[in-house]
Scaffold this motif. Sequence first.
Motif, PDB file in Angstrom:
ATOM      1  N   SER A 171       0.950  -1.252   0.130  1.00 14.88           N
ATOM      2  CA  SER A 171      -0.069   0.054   0.013  1.00 14.88           C
ATOM      3  C   SER A 171       0.870   1.382   0.041  1.00 14.88           C
ATOM      4  N   ARG A 172       1.851   1.263   0.883  1.00 17.73           N
ATOM      5  CA  ARG A 172       2.882   2.367   0.834  1.00 17.73           C
ATOM      6  C   ARG A 172       3.427   2.665  -0.351  1.00 17.73           C
ATOM      7  N   LEU A 173       3.891   1.627  -1.105  1.00 12.98           N
ATOM      8  CA  LEU A 173       4.684   1.550  -2.413  1.00 12.98           C
ATOM      9  C   LEU A 173       3.463   2.439  -3.496  1.00 12.98           C
ATOM     10  N   VAL A 174       2.352   1.761  -3.557  1.00 10.29           N
ATOM     11  CA  VAL A 174       1.429   2.410  -4.454  1.00 10.29           C
ATOM     12  C   VAL A 174       1.110   3.691  -4.196  1.00 10.29           C
ATOM     13  N   SER A 175       0.776   3.948  -2.828  1.00  9.78           N
ATOM     14  CA  SER A 175       0.459   5.534  -2.618  1.00  9.78           C
ATOM     15  C   SER A 175       1.651   6.351  -3.043  1.00  9.78           C
ATOM     16  N   SER A 176       2.862   5.839  -2.960  1.00  8.44           N
ATOM     17  CA  SER A 176       4.081   6.597  -3.012  1.00  8.44           C
ATOM     18  C   SER A 176       4.072   7.084  -4.432  1.00  8.44           C
ATOM     19  N   ARG A 350     -11.378  12.388   7.948  1.00  6.33           N
ATOM     20  CA  ARG A 350     -10.526  11.061   8.151  1.00  6.33           C
ATOM     21  C   ARG A 350     -11.605  10.028   8.074  1.00  6.33           C
ATOM     22  N   ASP A 351     -12.586  10.030   8.431  1.00  3.73           N
ATOM     23  CA  ASP A 351     -13.612   8.969   8.595  1.00  3.73           C
ATOM     24  C   ASP A 351     -13.929   8.335   7.241  1.00  3.73           C
ATOM     25  N   SER A 352     -13.803   9.316   6.034  1.00  3.86           N
ATOM     26  CA  SER A 352     -14.377   8.897   4.699  1.00  3.86           C
ATOM     27  C   SER A 352     -13.186   7.758   4.247  1.00  3.86           C
ATOM     28  N   LEU A 353     -12.052   7.566   4.877  1.00  3.51           N
ATOM     29  CA  LEU A 353     -10.980   6.767   4.350  1.00  3.51           C
ATOM     30  C   LEU A 353     -11.188   5.198   4.558  1.00  3.51           C
ATOM     31  N   THR A 354     -10.961   4.433   3.773  1.00  6.12           N
ATOM     32  CA  THR A 354     -11.243   3.040   3.912  1.00  6.12           C
ATOM     33  C   THR A 354     -10.204   2.310   4.938  1.00  6.12           C
ATOM     34  N   PRO A 355     -10.841   1.066   5.436  1.00  8.09           N
ATOM     35  CA  PRO A 355      -9.969   0.610   6.479  1.00  8.09           C
ATOM     36  C   PRO A 355      -8.549   0.085   5.527  1.00  8.09           C
ATOM     37  N   ASP A 356      -8.752  -0.346   4.219  1.00  7.68           N
ATOM     38  CA  ASP A 356      -7.645  -0.777   3.633  1.00  7.68           C
ATOM     39  C   ASP A 356      -6.892   0.219   2.837  1.00  7.68           C
ATOM     40  N   GLN A 357      -6.742   1.392   3.270  1.00  6.85           N
ATOM     41  CA  GLN A 357      -6.144   2.481   2.629  1.00  6.85           C
ATOM     42  C   GLN A 357      -4.827   2.204   2.715  1.00  6.85           C
ATOM     43  N   SER A 358      -3.994   2.801   2.037  1.00  3.18           N
ATOM     44  CA  SER A 358      -2.415   2.700   1.988  1.00  3.18           C
ATOM     45  C   SER A 358      -1.677   2.932   3.625  1.00  3.18           C
ATOM     46  N   ARG A 359      -0.677   2.393   3.934  1.00  2.69           N
ATOM     47  CA  ARG A 359      -0.211   2.573   5.225  1.00  2.69           C
ATOM     48  C   ARG A 359       0.051   4.103   5.423  1.00  2.69           C
TER      49      ARG A 359
END
Length: 575
Positions: A171-176, A350-359
């Motif tokens: 997740s961190r990789l894809v986010s970056s 903040r609460d709109s983010l999904t639990p599986d969002q990037s690290r």
Amino acid sequence: MPIRVLPPNVAAKIAAGEVVERPVSVAKELVENAIDAGADDIRIQIMDGGRRLVQVSDDGQGIPTDEIELAFARHATSKIRSADDLYQIRTLGFRGEALASIAAVSQLTLSTRTRQENVGTSVRFEGGDLVRRESVARPPGTLVKVENLFYNTPARLKFLRTEATESGHISRLVSSYALAYPEKRFTLQNNQRMSLRTTGTGDQYDVLVTLYGLDTAERMLEIERRQDEEPIQVWGYIGAPSLHRSNGQDIIFFVNRRWIQDRSLSYAVNEAYRTLIPERRYPILLLNIRMPPQEVDVNIHPTKREVRFRNPREVFRTVQRAVRSKLMSQHPVPKVQMPAERSQQGRHGRDSLTPDQSRLALDLHRTADMDGERISSFSRPPSAARLPMLRVVGQVAQTYIIAEGPGGMYLIDQHAAHERIRYETLKAQQQASQIASQELLEPQSITANPQQAELLKDNLEILEAYGFKIRPSEGTTFSVERVPANLHGESISAALWEMLDAAMEDSEGFSWEDQALITLSCHTAIRAGQTLSVGEMRDLVRQLEQSDLPHSCPHGRPTMVHLSQAQLEKEFGRR
């Protein structure tokens, strides 16, 4: 033992171990290949943290059918032609090892088609051996499906972490890379649930909002790209000092759009934030660094995650200068948030983010309350770092000064504020070699352990420049004969122990000069619980108004919070 040539399959697995350390290594190589192929839409799917599946599909240029097997040959690449090309790399991949290494330790299926071809081709590799090749109908682009990673090297599986940890790395990789390439659309599915989706508008700020949430993105400060012809360009977004984390994973660098990890650049950033954020906390930041390709060597690590600069000191200075100057020009005052505002903010941010969002997003979407450690956020005032003129009203709990200023009420921590004043005063005196000191009527004796004693002996000259005169006595005992002005009683030994403890705990990047300034400013400042007269409070506030960075103490804590007139009126039902 006799020397033998390793069997090809053993050599392939050893080579794969250098490139494919864990599932995120697979995702990194495939995503970079998709970017190099000119893709605009890159889709990543993972299952079981990447152990069971890492799949990357793109709409790039594809691989010609007659070159597919060659793409799996070791050291086969379309991105360089000669050794000279290694000194001016302009693509993310170039070593020609990725597909061969991944195929050697997995069951890999590749399906591809170029725009010039009418039909696509699919190939299947198991443990590096080609087991199937067939024609398929598919759109232009490439899909790589990596299943059962390390199935033929079970010892490697034992070194993988939990599913959540491995998923977090991906997740961190894809986010970056979504931040590095905002013009491309990235989607990430984790166990068939959508974890991340970017729009590909080309605006890096839009990706910030997607990953961090609007509340956090709005508190990022933009460093704009200069239009001059300087060989090293730095731009991006840096977090206001309120946005700090317990680790440095949210310090992100892109060099020529390559996501890298560099300890010296991280140190440059941490130094730029010194005295603005609490000790052992790290800022949130992403910086784009552009330089001529020949000035950076990207061929020093098998996974290409580290680089070497031809002139590292100049890069260090440029990065540190860019960050520090931005912080100095726009250092805002903390604004108190009422419970209703924080609740409203959570519903829309903040609460709109999904639990599986990037690290990255998972770590940052909680920063509004600073992991439960703080209840204030930063509002950006129209002015730069200077404070407005304040009128002292009174004192609360012998610790906080109440003052009135433009737009509302200010609560000032008298100890933190005086620490900032003392820090800047001592720093100016030290630069002019004029730190005031005082001889003790009777020398004070302190006894250290052997390691502390060696540290103290090695740095007596530095401490002397800050007003100390300390002589070694017997064994590990020292005699303190002179100390900085305003340091007295138990504060003398406390200050010395504090500096010694810091030196022992943080050997990397530790500076006796910086630590001396911070420690002395703390131990010579007004304490919490000390009653001040109105005149003393006015004098302290006037001095704070004249300081360069009045909004935080040298330890990075805020010196004040602001309660606006609008907030007061709302709380009293006037609006």
